[in-house]
Design an enzyme around this catalytic site. Structure first.
Site, short mmCIF file in Angstrom:
data_model
loop_
_atom_site.label_atom_id
_atom_site.label_comp_id
_atom_site.label_asym_id
_atom_site.label_seq_id
_atom_site.Cartn_x
_atom_site.Cartn_y
_atom_site.Cartn_z
N TRP A 135 0.83 -1.21 0.00
CA TRP A 135 0.00 0.00 0.00
C TRP A 135 0.86 1.25 0.00
O TRP A 135 0.54 2.23 -0.69
CB TRP A 135 -0.98 -0.01 1.17
N ASP A 190 -1.25 6.38 6.67
CA ASP A 190 -2.34 5.50 6.23
C ASP A 190 -2.55 4.50 7.35
O ASP A 190 -1.71 3.64 7.59
CB ASP A 190 -1.93 4.80 4.92
N LYS A 210 -12.10 -1.95 7.44
CA LYS A 210 -11.37 -2.87 8.30
C LYS A 210 -11.78 -2.70 9.76
O LYS A 210 -12.34 -3.61 10.34
CB LYS A 210 -9.87 -2.70 8.10
C1 LIG Z 1 -7.18 -1.85 2.42
C2 LIG Z 1 -6.09 -0.84 2.43
C3 LIG Z 1 -6.00 0.18 1.47
C4 LIG Z 1 -6.93 0.29 0.28
O1 LIG Z 1 -8.18 0.68 0.64
P1 LIG Z 1 -9.30 0.98 -0.47
O2 LIG Z 1 -10.40 1.48 0.38
O3 LIG Z 1 -9.59 -0.31 -1.17
O4 LIG Z 1 -8.78 2.01 -1.40
C5 LIG Z 1 -4.98 1.10 1.61
N1 LIG Z 1 -4.09 1.03 2.61
C6 LIG Z 1 -4.13 0.05 3.53
C7 LIG Z 1 -3.12 0.01 4.62
C8 LIG Z 1 -5.14 -0.93 3.47
O5 LIG Z 1 -5.18 -1.90 4.38
#
Ligand SMILES: *Cc1c(COP(=O)(O)O)cnc(C)c1O
Length: 357
Positions: free
Chosen positions: A102, A169, A193
């Site tokens: 990511w 993030d 999540k």
């Molecule tokens: C799941 C995830 C993403 C992507 O999320 P989307 O909502 O599908 O764009 C980005 N960063 C991390 C750390 C993730 O776990």
């Protein structure tokens, strides 16, 4: 004990009470005789939902007056470019830590807007550890990192020390552990999540970092417009925000972040201890950098791979499978997953190891 144990990596398990309340609200929202799906977003019915979601997130994260909460569309992947678009000037340079899939995607997007200085990378060992010795240039516009690597199963346990604005993030570990969230200037997280349903992001911003780039921004991309309009610049994802509000309410009832962290610790400890004790399984990442949310492991005898997959399926263990890019196995232990599901998985592992030892 539930018959299904949901180890999905995202979208992922939600508390049962949240599902029941959300289902009821689809038929009749708050005795309005209207569905949550058919109320106007500019009604007091929905404003109350949004206000509670914002207030709960501020309370759970113990945010100070400087930090504002937004609920925005587009998933965390939109934040990969919305962050540099708003904050990184063409002439500026942003520092990024490259410690997983990511983060790599975030770096690629940031390069569209300015210079990117990758201060360290763990690509050399397939992102199975977190780089520790790196220097963040004091003149960087900001430093960005991923707190938990959902796919590779590593986690940054301490907040990096830096004088430059800090951006993270936190999609896959927000609200899973106590942190000083006020040290960050911007935090983003896809809701699917730990916060609620897919379709919305939580974005936490300290306004002091905005308004410094010279480029012109499309209205929908400018954080300032969203702040001025209280996350209602256009039609927000009403139902997704409603599910977030219910999930945050549930988390407060559990005792908040500190209480859920204790349970998360117990779940992760039990699973890692079991993996360490059974030679048939091997955790993939450096011990010091293990994630408490996504536990990634392999079976070194390829002929047992399918057998373990089968055993999981037969025992109601959903999604014990590594991301398609890394293979092996992954069990995600988000806030809503009960300890009893990890107990069931580890019992199955012990039984499987005995039979195949
Ligand atoms: C799941 C995830 C993403 C992507 O999320 P989307 O909502 O599908 O764009 C980005 N960063 C991390 C750390 C993730 O776990």
């Amino acid at each position: 004990m539930p018959l299904i144990h949901n180890f999905n990596s995202g979208p992922s398990i939600l508390p049962k009470q949240v599902l029941e309340q959300a289902a009821a609200a689809i038929h009749d929202f708050n005795h309005s005789e209207l569905s949550i799906l058919e109320i106007g977003h500019r009604t007091s019915l929905f404003q109350d939902v949004l206000d509670e979601a914002v207030a709960s997130l501020k309370e759970l994260m113990e945010l100070d007056q400087e930090h504002e909460v937004l609920f925005l569309h587009g998933g965390a992947s939109t934040q990969f470019f919305q962050v540099p678009m708003n904050i990184l000037d063409d002439s500026g340079s942003a520092a990024y830590l490259d410690c997983g899939t990511w983060g790599t995607k975030a770096i690629k997007e940031a390069r569209l807007f300015g210079r990117v200085d990758v201060v360290a990378s763990s690509k050399d060992r397939n992102y199975t550890y977190i780089p520790k010795d790196y220097r963040i240039p004091p003149d960087a516009t900001y430093f960005h990192y991923t707190t938990n690597n959902t796919i590779e199963g590593t986690q940054v346990h301490d907040i990096p020390q830096t004088p430059v604005p800090l951006i993270a993030d936190m999609s896959s570990d927000i609200l899973s552990r106590v942190m000083d969230f006020n040290r960050f200037d911007l935090i983003y997280a896809g809701a699917q999540k730990n916060i609620g349903a897919a379709g919305v992001n939580a974005v936490i911003i300290n306004k002091r970092i905005l308004g410094k780039v010279s480029r012109r921004l499309p209205s929908m991309m400018d954080y300032r417009n969203h702040l001025e309009n209280g996350s209602m610049l256009n039609t927000p994802p009403v139902f997704a925000i409603y599910v977030c509000m219910l999930t945050l309410r549930w988390l407060k009832e559990q005792g908040g972040v500190a209480a859920i962290e204790k349970i998360n610790d117990a779940k992760a400890r039990l699973l890692y201890d079991t993996l360490d004790a059974l030679p048939v399984f091997r955790p993939k990442v450096d011990r010091a950098d293990r994630s408490r949310m996504n536990v990634v492991f392999v079976i070194d005898q390829p002929e047992l791979d399918a057998a373990f997959q089968e055993a999981c399926k037969a025992n109601g263990m959903v999604a014990i499978r590594g991301h398609r890019s890394v293979g092996g196995f992954r069990a995600s232990l988000y806030n809503a997953l009960p300890l009893s599901s990890v107990q069931a998985l580890t019992e199955l592992m012990r039984y499987f190891a005995q039979k195949n030892g």
